[in-house]
Write an enzyme that holds these catalytic residues in place. Structure first.
Site, PDB file in Angstrom:
ATOM      1  N   VAL A 100       6.623   2.111  -6.662  1.00 39.78           N
ATOM      2  CA  VAL A 100       6.025   2.848  -7.780  1.00 39.78           C
ATOM      3  C   VAL A 100       4.592   3.248  -7.438  1.00 39.78           C
ATOM      4  O   VAL A 100       4.160   4.371  -7.716  1.00 39.78           O
ATOM      5  CB  VAL A 100       6.076   2.008  -9.068  1.00 39.78           C
ATOM      6  CG1 VAL A 100       5.319   2.713 -10.197  1.00 39.78           C
ATOM      7  CG2 VAL A 100       7.516   1.756  -9.484  1.00 39.78           C
ATOM      8  N   ASP A 101       3.845   2.345  -6.829  1.00 40.78           N
ATOM      9  CA  ASP A 101       2.478   2.667  -6.410  1.00 40.78           C
ATOM     10  C   ASP A 101       2.462   3.845  -5.438  1.00 40.78           C
ATOM     11  O   ASP A 101       1.656   4.778  -5.570  1.00 40.78           O
ATOM     12  CB  ASP A 101       1.829   1.453  -5.736  1.00 40.78           C
ATOM     13  CG  ASP A 101       1.189   0.499  -6.727  1.00 40.78           C
ATOM     14  OD1 ASP A 101       0.778   0.945  -7.799  1.00 40.78           O
ATOM     15  OD2 ASP A 101       1.106  -0.706  -6.413  1.00 40.78           O
ATOM     16  N   PHE A 102       3.328   3.793  -4.438  1.00 41.11           N
ATOM     17  CA  PHE A 102       3.320   4.852  -3.426  1.00 41.11           C
ATOM     18  C   PHE A 102       3.802   6.180  -4.005  1.00 41.11           C
ATOM     19  O   PHE A 102       3.275   7.243  -3.667  1.00 41.11           O
ATOM     20  CB  PHE A 102       4.160   4.436  -2.223  1.00 41.11           C
ATOM     21  CG  PHE A 102       3.446   3.490  -1.300  1.00 41.11           C
ATOM     22  CD1 PHE A 102       2.556   3.962  -0.352  1.00 41.11           C
ATOM     23  CD2 PHE A 102       3.646   2.123  -1.388  1.00 41.11           C
ATOM     24  CE1 PHE A 102       1.883   3.099   0.495  1.00 41.11           C
ATOM     25  CE2 PHE A 102       2.979   1.244  -0.546  1.00 41.11           C
ATOM     26  CZ  PHE A 102       2.090   1.734   0.400  1.00 41.11           C
ATOM     27  N   ALA A 156       0.915   7.605  -5.857  1.00 42.78           N
ATOM     28  CA  ALA A 156      -0.083   8.166  -4.943  1.00 42.78           C
ATOM     29  C   ALA A 156       0.334   9.538  -4.438  1.00 42.78           C
ATOM     30  O   ALA A 156      -0.481  10.466  -4.368  1.00 42.78           O
ATOM     31  CB  ALA A 156      -0.306   7.215  -3.771  1.00 42.78           C
TER      32      ALA A 156
END
Length: 395
Positions: free
Chosen positions: A167-169, A172
């Site tokens: 989810v973070d990537f 980003a």
């Protein structure tokens, strides 16, 4: 030779952990000058998964490659003055904080645009703006949990989070696309703007197909481990010396698979007439494939699957990934020096390639405050003024 896509663009990176910093890292890969602005004592994300003698973490080395680094405390009067000078020289500010935190630090869009009218603010929050949870903090796993994906992973009654923070990537990458679009608009109109992303929006994007299916036909799915519920065989299977993942999607692949395992009569079995039915009856298909794989080594199974043109791959440990001949041959993991250690870090290159103006890692992640004095001098601060800022812990 063509110039880098973002040559001449300056980015201030107030991001933390992954979503904000990796967006800024990709901008650096494309040629922007990116300044990571960090707490005077160092940000918490610097020390996550430490791998160097200085305590710098693996994610820090990845997220902050190719950046300059300075420390700054914008909560102090002197630090806020430094911030305003910095913003006056900046094209993009990246920060992953809720709106209230942005305002407290003077990083909200109104405050930034008052200093530089054409500035672009790229902000990432956990839950997005406008809802009752907008003020809350969150990490990647919260997005996984609230999107339905974690519920459908693992086994029934045992929801399982993905180990890698996808989810973070994803956030980003989405923030990077939005930032590049805003730079194009500014180039044509001179207008800056606020680009927003959120972990929950990214997680819901990844889960959107599942959510549409639930809304429209109410299957009320539950977790089935590695076995897909919408096609088969699509599962992880144990071999004599390891594991392989096999994925058959569509009729042509299923036909080739039945020929490979010697079950051509399954093409006439009404349980397996299409992907949906094969998913519904995937447990039987997985049992048959498990028996086939269990008679073979990983290498033997993969060779036979490859010859039949069926997508499959070995389940690798992190060390096996590093040792894999194909991973090594494509050169995607680049050895980059890391401060505080003689062991280079295998940092993943830019995850997209431009044939004429490729992105590239432009250097290691900075040591804490490595470029603070140089950046302050560029802003016009004298040696005496810089010393005073250090004494007041503004930098």
């Amino acid at each position: 030779m063509l110039p880098d896509p973002l040559q001449g663009i300056r980015v201030l990176d107030f991001g933390r952990f992954i979503a904000g910093p990796f967006c800024a890292a990709l901008l650096a890969d494309l040629g922007a000058e990116v300044i990571r602005v960090e707490k005077v004592r160092g940000g918490e994300d610097r020390f996550l998964m430490p791998v160097t003698g200085d305590g710098d973490g693996a994610f820090y080395l990845q997220m902050n490659r190719g950046k300059r680094g300075m420390t700054l405390n914008p909560r102090t009067r002197e630090g806020r003055q430094v911030l305003q000078r910095l913003v006056g020289t900046t094209d993009v500010v990246v920060a992953n904080l809720p709106d209230a935190a942005l305002e407290a630090l003077g990083l909200d869009y109104d405050a930034l645009s008052a200093v530089k009218p054409d500035v672009i603010l790229t902000s990432v929050s956990a839950f997005g703006a406008g809802g009752p949870a907008s003020h809350r903090l969150g990490f990647d796993g919260i997005g996984q949990a609230m999107s339905g994906v974690m519920y459908l992973s693992g086994r029934p009654g045992e929801p399982t989070k993905a180990y890698a923070p996808y989810v973070d990537f994803t956030t980003a990458l989405a923030a990077t696309v939005g930032t590049l679009a805003a730079l194009l608009v500014r180039r044509d109109t001179g207008q800056g703007q606020h680009v927003r992303g959120s972990l929950l929006a990214s997680a819901l994007t990844v889960a959107n197909g599942v959510l549409m299916e639930q809304a429209m036909i109410r299957p009320d799915r539950v977790a089935t481990g590695n076995r897909s519920q919408t096609q088969a065989p699509s599962d992880a299977f144990r071999t004599r010396d390891g594991w392989v993942l096999v994925q058959c999607i569509g009729q042509p692949l299923f036909e080739r698979w039945t020929a490979l395992i010697g079950e051509p009569h399954w093409l006439d079995d009404p349980r397996f007439a299409d992907d949906r039915l094969r998913g519904d009856n995937g447990e039987a298909i997985s049992r048959r494939m498990a028996a086939w794989c269990g008679e073979r080594t990983t290498a033997e199974a993969l060779a036979a699957l490859d010859a039949a043109r069926i997508p499959a791959g070995p389940v690798l440990s992190p060390q096996q990934v590093l040792d894999d001949a194909h991973v090594q041959a494509i050169g995607f993991l680049r050895s980059v020096a890391a401060p505080g250690t003689n062991e280079p870090a295998p940092v993943a290159e830019t995850p997209f390639h431009l044939s004429a103006t490729p992105g590239r890692i432009r250097g290691p992640a900075p040591a804490l405050g490595e470029h603070t004095e140089a950046i302050l001098r560029e802003l016009g601060y004298s040696s005496e003024a810089i010393a005073a800022l250090h004494e007041r812990r503004a930098v």
